[in-house]
Design an enzyme around this catalytic site. Structure first.
Site, PDB file in Angstrom:
ATOM      1  N   GLU A 194       2.460   3.498  -4.191  1.00  0.00           N
ATOM      2  CA  GLU A 194       1.831   2.483  -4.424  1.00  0.00           C
ATOM      3  C   GLU A 194       2.861   1.577  -5.217  1.00  0.00           C
ATOM      4  O   GLU A 194       3.037   0.413  -4.967  1.00  0.00           O
ATOM      5  CB  GLU A 194       0.652   2.465  -5.078  1.00  0.00           C
ATOM      6  CG  GLU A 194      -0.554   3.194  -4.341  1.00  0.00           C
ATOM      7  CD  GLU A 194      -1.254   2.190  -3.457  1.00  0.00           C
ATOM      8  OE1 GLU A 194      -1.035   1.177  -3.314  1.00  0.00           O
ATOM      9  OE2 GLU A 194      -2.235   2.748  -2.831  1.00  0.00           O
TER      10      GLU A 194
ATOM     11  N   ASP B 231      -1.003  -0.435   4.888  1.00  0.00           N
ATOM     12  CA  ASP B 231      -1.468   0.792   5.184  1.00  0.00           C
ATOM     13  C   ASP B 231      -0.934   1.364   6.233  1.00  0.00           C
ATOM     14  O   ASP B 231      -0.423   2.638   6.386  1.00  0.00           O
ATOM     15  CB  ASP B 231      -3.141   0.770   4.950  1.00  0.00           C
ATOM     16  CG  ASP B 231      -3.608   2.197   5.301  1.00  0.00           C
ATOM     17  OD1 ASP B 231      -3.540   3.181   4.127  1.00  0.00           O
ATOM     18  OD2 ASP B 231      -4.217   2.632   6.198  1.00  0.00           O
TER      19      ASP B 231
ATOM     20  N   ASP C 233      -4.307  -2.434  -3.529  1.00  0.00           N
ATOM     21  CA  ASP C 233      -5.561  -2.054  -3.462  1.00  0.00           C
ATOM     22  C   ASP C 233      -5.544  -1.000  -4.531  1.00  0.00           C
ATOM     23  O   ASP C 233      -6.431  -0.121  -4.543  1.00  0.00           O
ATOM     24  CB  ASP C 233      -6.150  -1.292  -1.972  1.00  0.00           C
ATOM     25  CG  ASP C 233      -5.120  -0.251  -1.542  1.00  0.00           C
ATOM     26  OD1 ASP C 233      -4.035   0.050  -2.363  1.00  0.00           O
ATOM     27  OD2 ASP C 233      -5.602   0.352  -0.561  1.00  0.00           O
TER      28      ASP C 233
ATOM     29  N   ASP D 204       0.785  -1.054  -0.029  1.00  0.00           N
ATOM     30  CA  ASP D 204      -0.200   0.089  -0.002  1.00  0.00           C
ATOM     31  C   ASP D 204       0.887   1.114   0.124  1.00  0.00           C
ATOM     32  O   ASP D 204       2.037   1.098   0.497  1.00  0.00           O
ATOM     33  CB  ASP D 204      -0.808  -0.018   1.198  1.00  0.00           C
ATOM     34  CG  ASP D 204      -2.109   0.810   0.984  1.00  0.00           C
ATOM     35  OD1 ASP D 204      -2.365   1.389  -0.196  1.00  0.00           O
ATOM     36  OD2 ASP D 204      -3.026   1.094   1.950  1.00  0.00           O
ATOM     37  N   GLY D 205       0.396   2.215  -0.601  1.00  0.00           N
ATOM     38  CA  GLY D 205       1.076   3.596  -0.468  1.00  0.00           C
ATOM     39  C   GLY D 205       0.100   4.650  -0.022  1.00  0.00           C
ATOM     40  O   GLY D 205      -1.361   4.594   0.186  1.00  0.00           O
TER      41      GLY D 205
ATOM     42  N   HIS E 244      -9.081  -0.525   2.626  1.00  0.00           N
ATOM     43  CA  HIS E 244      -9.843  -0.020   3.955  1.00  0.00           C
ATOM     44  C   HIS E 244     -11.080  -0.850   4.129  1.00  0.00           C
ATOM     45  O   HIS E 244     -12.259  -0.199   4.548  1.00  0.00           O
ATOM     46  CB  HIS E 244     -10.078   1.366   4.074  1.00  0.00           C
ATOM     47  CG  HIS E 244      -8.915   2.008   3.482  1.00  0.00           C
ATOM     48  ND1 HIS E 244      -7.803   2.385   4.489  1.00  0.00           N
ATOM     49  CD2 HIS E 244      -8.557   2.729   2.471  1.00  0.00           C
ATOM     50  CE1 HIS E 244      -6.860   3.149   3.838  1.00  0.00           C
ATOM     51  NE2 HIS E 244      -7.224   3.242   2.614  1.00  0.00           N
TER      52      HIS E 244
END
Length: 191
Positions: free
Chosen positions: A84, A170, A106, A46-47, A160
């Site tokens: 990301e 995240d 994501d 994740d970024g 999320h």
């Protein structure tokens, strides 16, 4: 050389900030592919960006059997898309030998870019259909190169939404922003 049983196949130079450099070779025969498949690594990436553009962080959770490793990094001025991409790049670069990898992201931008758009971009000399340069082309080229060293399956997950691996990645990305802004983490030069 076979990996030690039940160890994460990470580069011995991999640091907690994900600044790893490995030298592995692509597979060229079926016997190597069979050994390759036995070394499946699950990666969650994740970024995050505080403002877009703004200070950013990336995080990755690497899992191999019962072993896990968290890596993360920070950039002072970046975009969410770059973070990301760097999460996936650093996670793959942290592997010290060719592996079968499942990357959960994501980011539709990263998944679609690497699985759908990349061949056309390369064929057009890193230009989009409209003739404009592909954004982040240096990172796309780096991601493409590191993917060639592994057998990679890309999976999109909703962010999320309670996916534990995505939530950890995240959190790592957000903590990297805080650490970087406080001076506890050096900026990623590629950020």
């Amino acid at each position: 050389m076979e990996p030690e049983p039940n160890t994460l196949p990470l580069s011995s130079t991999a640091s907690e900030t994900g600044m790893a450099h490995t030298e592995t070779q692509p597979l060229h025969n079926e016997a190597a592919l069979v050994r390759h498949e036995a070394h499946q690594v699950h990666i969650h990436t994740d970024g995050a960006c505080s403002g877009n553009p703004g200070p950013g962080g990336w995080g990755a959770l690497l899992q191999f059997g019962p072993h896990e490793k968290n890596i993360s990094g920070f950039a002072t001025q970046t975009t969410n898309n770059r973070m990301e991409m760097l999460a996936a790049i650093h996670a793959l670069e942290a592997l010290k030998r060719p592996c079968s990898v499942i990357i959960n992201t994501d980011s539709a931008y990263v998944k679609n870019g690497i699985t759908q758009w990349l061949p056309a971009w390369k064929a057009r000399g890193w230009r989009k259909k409209d003739g404009k340069p592909v954004l982040n082309s240096e990172l796309w080229q780096r991601l493409d190169a590191v993917c060639l060293k592994h057998q990679v399956e890309w999976r999109w997950v909703k962010g999320h939404a309670g996916n534990q691996g995505n939530e950890i990645a995240d959190q790592l990305a957000r903590e990297a922003i805080q650490s970087g802004q406080s001076g506890a983490m050096a900026p990623d030069p590629a950020g």
